[in-house]
Design a protein around this motif. Structure first.
Motif, PDB file in Angstrom:
ATOM      1  N   GLY A 162       0.777  -1.225   0.000  1.00 19.30           N
ATOM      2  CA  GLY A 162       0.000   0.000   0.000  1.00 19.30           C
ATOM      3  C   GLY A 162       0.814   1.284   0.000  1.00 19.30           C
ATOM      4  N   ILE A 163       2.146   1.164  -0.094  1.00 17.95           N
ATOM      5  CA  ILE A 163       3.022   2.338  -0.180  1.00 17.95           C
ATOM      6  C   ILE A 163       3.605   2.334  -1.588  1.00 17.95           C
ATOM      7  CG2 ILE A 163       5.048   3.506   0.781  1.00 17.95           C
ATOM      8  CD1 ILE A 163       4.504   1.869   3.382  1.00 17.95           C
ATOM      9  N   ASP A 164       3.191   3.286  -2.408  1.00 18.37           N
ATOM     10  CA  ASP A 164       3.434   3.243  -3.846  1.00 18.37           C
ATOM     11  C   ASP A 164       4.902   3.034  -4.209  1.00 18.37           C
ATOM     12  OD1 ASP A 164       2.423   3.514  -6.586  1.00 18.37           O
ATOM     13  OD2 ASP A 164       3.602   5.359  -6.609  1.00 18.37           O
ATOM     14  N   LEU A 165       5.801   3.850  -3.643  1.00 16.90           N
ATOM     15  CA  LEU A 165       7.217   3.742  -3.984  1.00 16.90           C
ATOM     16  C   LEU A 165       7.756   2.362  -3.645  1.00 16.90           C
ATOM     17  CD1 LEU A 165       9.975   4.915  -4.799  1.00 16.90           C
ATOM     18  CD2 LEU A 165      10.229   5.712  -2.434  1.00 16.90           C
ATOM     19  N   ILE A 166       7.456   1.883  -2.463  1.00 10.96           N
ATOM     20  CA  ILE A 166       7.969   0.577  -2.026  1.00 10.96           C
ATOM     21  C   ILE A 166       7.389  -0.539  -2.881  1.00 10.96           C
ATOM     22  CG2 ILE A 166       8.081  -1.053  -0.103  1.00 10.96           C
ATOM     23  CD1 ILE A 166       8.118   1.336   1.784  1.00 10.96           C
ATOM     24  N   ASP A 167       6.106  -0.462  -3.217  1.00 10.54           N
ATOM     25  CA  ASP A 167       5.492  -1.484  -4.064  1.00 10.54           C
ATOM     26  C   ASP A 167       6.143  -1.514  -5.449  1.00 10.54           C
ATOM     27  OD1 ASP A 167       3.688  -2.490  -2.212  1.00 10.54           O
ATOM     28  OD2 ASP A 167       2.124  -1.055  -2.739  1.00 10.54           O
ATOM     29  N   ARG A 168       6.422  -0.340  -6.013  1.00 10.43           N
ATOM     30  CA  ARG A 168       7.072  -0.283  -7.338  1.00 10.43           C
ATOM     31  C   ARG A 168       8.463  -0.910  -7.275  1.00 10.43           C
ATOM     32  NH1 ARG A 168       5.581   5.178  -7.445  1.00 10.43           N
ATOM     33  NH2 ARG A 168       7.792   5.754  -7.418  1.00 10.43           N
ATOM     34  N   GLU A 169       9.176  -0.617  -6.195  1.00  8.16           N
ATOM     35  CA  GLU A 169      10.529  -1.154  -6.081  1.00  8.16           C
ATOM     36  C   GLU A 169      10.515  -2.652  -5.817  1.00  8.16           C
ATOM     37  OE1 GLU A 169      12.849   2.907  -4.695  1.00  8.16           O
ATOM     38  OE2 GLU A 169      12.507   1.330  -3.206  1.00  8.16           O
ATOM     39  N   HIS A 170       9.539  -3.141  -5.078  1.00  3.54           N
ATOM     40  CA  HIS A 170       9.409  -4.580  -4.880  1.00  3.54           C
ATOM     41  C   HIS A 170       9.156  -5.284  -6.216  1.00  3.54           C
ATOM     42  CE1 HIS A 170       8.280  -4.359  -0.314  1.00  3.54           C
ATOM     43  NE2 HIS A 170       9.583  -4.330  -0.520  1.00  3.54           N
ATOM     44  N   LYS A 171       8.308  -4.693  -7.050  1.00  5.12           N
ATOM     45  CA  LYS A 171       8.049  -5.267  -8.373  1.00  5.12           C
ATOM     46  C   LYS A 171       9.327  -5.351  -9.185  1.00  5.12           C
ATOM     47  CE  LYS A 171       3.231  -3.684  -8.771  1.00  5.12           C
ATOM     48  NZ  LYS A 171       2.288  -2.804  -9.512  1.00  5.12           N
ATOM     49  N   LYS A 172      10.151  -4.297  -9.110  1.00  4.31           N
ATOM     50  CA  LYS A 172      11.421  -4.303  -9.847  1.00  4.31           C
ATOM     51  C   LYS A 172      12.347  -5.394  -9.318  1.00  4.31           C
ATOM     52  CE  LYS A 172      14.851  -2.681 -12.438  1.00  4.31           C
ATOM     53  NZ  LYS A 172      15.388  -1.314 -12.232  1.00  4.31           N
ATOM     54  N   LEU A 173      12.378  -5.589  -8.003  1.00  5.04           N
ATOM     55  CA  LEU A 173      13.219  -6.640  -7.433  1.00  5.04           C
ATOM     56  C   LEU A 173      12.773  -8.008  -7.914  1.00  5.04           C
ATOM     57  CD1 LEU A 173      13.697  -5.400  -3.750  1.00  5.04           C
ATOM     58  CD2 LEU A 173      15.461  -5.597  -5.502  1.00  5.04           C
ATOM     59  N   PHE A 174      11.464  -8.241  -7.940  1.00  6.00           N
ATOM     60  CA  PHE A 174      10.950  -9.511  -8.446  1.00  6.00           C
ATOM     61  C   PHE A 174      11.354  -9.696  -9.909  1.00  6.00           C
ATOM     62  CE2 PHE A 174       8.517  -9.875  -4.647  1.00  6.00           C
ATOM     63  CZ  PHE A 174       8.018 -11.164  -4.590  1.00  6.00           C
ATOM     64  N   ALA A 175      11.294  -8.619 -10.692  1.00  6.57           N
ATOM     65  CA  ALA A 175      11.649  -8.706 -12.104  1.00  6.57           C
ATOM     66  C   ALA A 175      13.125  -9.058 -12.277  1.00  6.57           C
ATOM     67  CB  ALA A 175      11.336  -7.389 -12.808  1.00  6.57           C
ATOM     68  N   LEU A 176      13.992  -8.488 -11.439  1.00  4.44           N
ATOM     69  CA  LEU A 176      15.421  -8.799 -11.520  1.00  4.44           C
ATOM     70  C   LEU A 176      15.691 -10.249 -11.140  1.00  4.44           C
ATOM     71  CD1 LEU A 176      16.938  -5.541  -9.952  1.00  4.44           C
ATOM     72  CD2 LEU A 176      17.150  -6.295 -12.329  1.00  4.44           C
ATOM     73  N   VAL A 177      15.022 -10.738 -10.082  1.00  7.46           N
ATOM     74  CA  VAL A 177      15.186 -12.139  -9.700  1.00  7.46           C
ATOM     75  C   VAL A 177      14.669 -13.040 -10.823  1.00  7.46           C
ATOM     76  CG1 VAL A 177      14.512 -13.926  -8.058  1.00  7.46           C
ATOM     77  CG2 VAL A 177      15.059 -11.643  -7.231  1.00  7.46           C
ATOM     78  N   GLU A 178      13.578 -12.626 -11.460  1.00  9.20           N
ATOM     79  CA  GLU A 178      13.026 -13.430 -12.570  1.00  9.20           C
ATOM     80  C   GLU A 178      14.011 -13.511 -13.726  1.00  9.20           C
ATOM     81  OE1 GLU A 178       9.007 -13.677 -15.340  1.00  9.20           O
ATOM     82  OE2 GLU A 178       9.401 -11.892 -14.164  1.00  9.20           O
ATOM     83  N   ARG A 179      14.661 -12.399 -14.051  1.00  6.91           N
ATOM     84  CA  ARG A 179      15.664 -12.428 -15.125  1.00  6.91           C
ATOM     85  C   ARG A 179      16.790 -13.392 -14.790  1.00  6.91           C
ATOM     86  NH1 ARG A 179      17.676  -6.566 -15.850  1.00  6.91           N
ATOM     87  NH2 ARG A 179      19.365  -7.699 -16.892  1.00  6.91           N
ATOM     88  N   ALA A 180      17.253 -13.328 -13.553  1.00  6.18           N
ATOM     89  CA  ALA A 180      18.331 -14.234 -13.136  1.00  6.18           C
ATOM     90  C   ALA A 180      17.858 -15.678 -13.185  1.00  6.18           C
ATOM     91  CB  ALA A 180      18.800 -13.872 -11.732  1.00  6.18           C
ATOM     92  N   ASN A 181      16.622 -15.918 -12.757  1.00  5.37           N
ATOM     93  CA  ASN A 181      16.073 -17.271 -12.742  1.00  5.37           C
ATOM     94  C   ASN A 181      15.975 -17.848 -14.151  1.00  5.37           C
ATOM     95  OD1 ASN A 181      14.866 -19.556 -11.442  1.00  5.37           O
ATOM     96  ND2 ASN A 181      12.876 -18.838 -12.160  1.00  5.37           N
ATOM     97  N   HIS A 182      15.473 -17.048 -15.097  1.00  7.59           N
ATOM     98  CA  HIS A 182      15.371 -17.522 -16.479  1.00  7.59           C
ATOM     99  C   HIS A 182      16.750 -17.804 -17.055  1.00  7.59           C
ATOM    100  CE1 HIS A 182      11.131 -17.374 -17.146  1.00  7.59           C
ATOM    101  NE2 HIS A 182      11.026 -16.088 -16.869  1.00  7.59           N
ATOM    102  N   MET A 183      17.712 -16.956 -16.728  1.00  8.50           N
ATOM    103  CA  MET A 183      19.061 -17.138 -17.245  1.00  8.50           C
ATOM    104  C   MET A 183      19.660 -18.461 -16.757  1.00  8.50           C
ATOM    105  SD  MET A 183      22.255 -14.443 -16.984  1.00  8.50           S
ATOM    106  CE  MET A 183      21.240 -13.175 -17.735  1.00  8.50           C
ATOM    107  N   VAL A 184      19.435 -18.768 -15.467  1.00  8.81           N
ATOM    108  CA  VAL A 184      19.972 -20.011 -14.906  1.00  8.81           C
ATOM    109  C   VAL A 184      19.241 -21.225 -15.463  1.00  8.81           C
ATOM    110  CG1 VAL A 184      20.241 -21.336 -12.778  1.00  8.81           C
ATOM    111  CG2 VAL A 184      20.831 -18.910 -12.807  1.00  8.81           C
ATOM    112  N   ARG A 185      17.915 -21.155 -15.578  1.00 11.56           N
ATOM    113  CA  ARG A 185      17.140 -22.299 -16.078  1.00 11.56           C
ATOM    114  C   ARG A 185      17.506 -22.647 -17.515  1.00 11.56           C
ATOM    115  NH1 ARG A 185      10.851 -21.452 -14.651  1.00 11.56           N
ATOM    116  NH2 ARG A 185      10.757 -23.430 -15.754  1.00 11.56           N
TER     117      ARG A 185
END
Length: 274
Positions: A154-177
């Motif tokens: 419910g805190i806009d800035l933090i929610d946006r940054e959490h989404k970006k963190l998930f996206a970065l982990v997803e990129r790393a995950n796809h690269m490893v898989r």
């Protein structure tokens, strides 16, 4: 004085009580360091180190047995960290502490080591005990790194940054898989570097927000953030070279598991500024 606080609780009674005891030993080291009567502390220091050595043998055995029982995927990493603690205590045991100045120096080093190790290990590793599902469960999901509404705080800035963190982990995950060999070593190191740098930016923003609202949980959050960054600093390059896919899969599992657990259990308690 560093004290055992609720953010250090795992919810496993025996492990939590043993962690409390380690904080007591830390307090004893601080008491000896602040000693005002100036007497010889040789026997006191040796006794304290002996208790720390016994603690390591007993507590680590209990913790590893529990992790083995629940098939916790972090067991191997925990064993490595436990071994490093034992080795450090062994080095303290052979220090020359005959003179007052040597005793004071040894106590300062011991206190600094224990304080850093406690928070980095308990908040960076132990709090994840029992929180991470087996690796195969993550991989069965079409997209284990998808950011969903349940992670919104419910805190806009933090929610946006959490989404970006998930996206970065997803990129790393796809690269490893999709990794068939080590020819993309530079690519995975680049994404890990980007993930660490963005995590530091996010934690700074989150901590700034918490300070702006005088959030009472700020200190605990700061310790958890520092412990997580330390974990990213400890990426084992040798193990990446030896078995890149296995090690990086385990690392990504930890990063994602920590992020999810931290958001759901800790970040959601941060009040929304009125």
């Amino acid at each position: 004085m560093i004290q055992f606080t609720d953010d250090c609780l795992l919810g496993v009674e025996q492990i939590d009580e043993e962690h409390r005891y380690l904080f007591e030993l830390l307090g004893r080291a601080d008491y000896l360091l602040q000693n005002e009567y100036g007497g010889d502390l040789y026997e006191d220091i040796k006794e304290l180190l002996g208790e720390l050595e016994n603690y390591a043998d007993q507590h680590f055995a209990h913790e590893e047995a529990y992790m083995k029982k629940i098939c916790d995927p972090e067991l191997i990493l925990q064993r490595t960290q436990h071994m490093a603690f034992r080795e450090a205590i062994t080095e303290f045991l052979v220090k020359n502490i005959d003179e007052d100045e040597e005793q004071h120096e040894a106590l300062e080093e011991l206190l600094s080591f224990l304080a850093k190790w406690l928070y980095r290990h308990i908040l960076g590793s132990d709090t994840m005990i029992g929180k991470l599902p087996p690796l195969e469960e993550w991989m069965l999901k079409d997209n284990p790194c998808e950011f969903s509404d349940e992670y919104l705080i419910g805190i806009d800035l933090i929610d946006r940054e959490h989404k970006k963190l998930f996206a970065l982990v997803e990129r790393a995950n796809h690269m490893v898989r999709d990794w068939s060999d080590i020819n993309d070593y530079d690519g995975i190191m680049s994404i890990l570097k980007e993930l660490k740098e963005y995590t530091e930016i996010h934690f700074a923003d989150e901590e700034s927000y918490m300070r702006s609202i005088n959030y009472e949980g700020y200190a605990a959050q700061k310790r958890a953030h520092d412990a997580f960054i330390s974990r990213l600093d400890e990426v084992d390059l040798k193990r990446i070279e030896e078995n890149p896919k296995e090690y990086l899969s385990s690392l990504i599992e930890f990063l994602l598991g920590w992020l999810i657990n931290h958001i759901l259990q800790v970040d959601k308690k941060i009040p929304v500024k009125g």
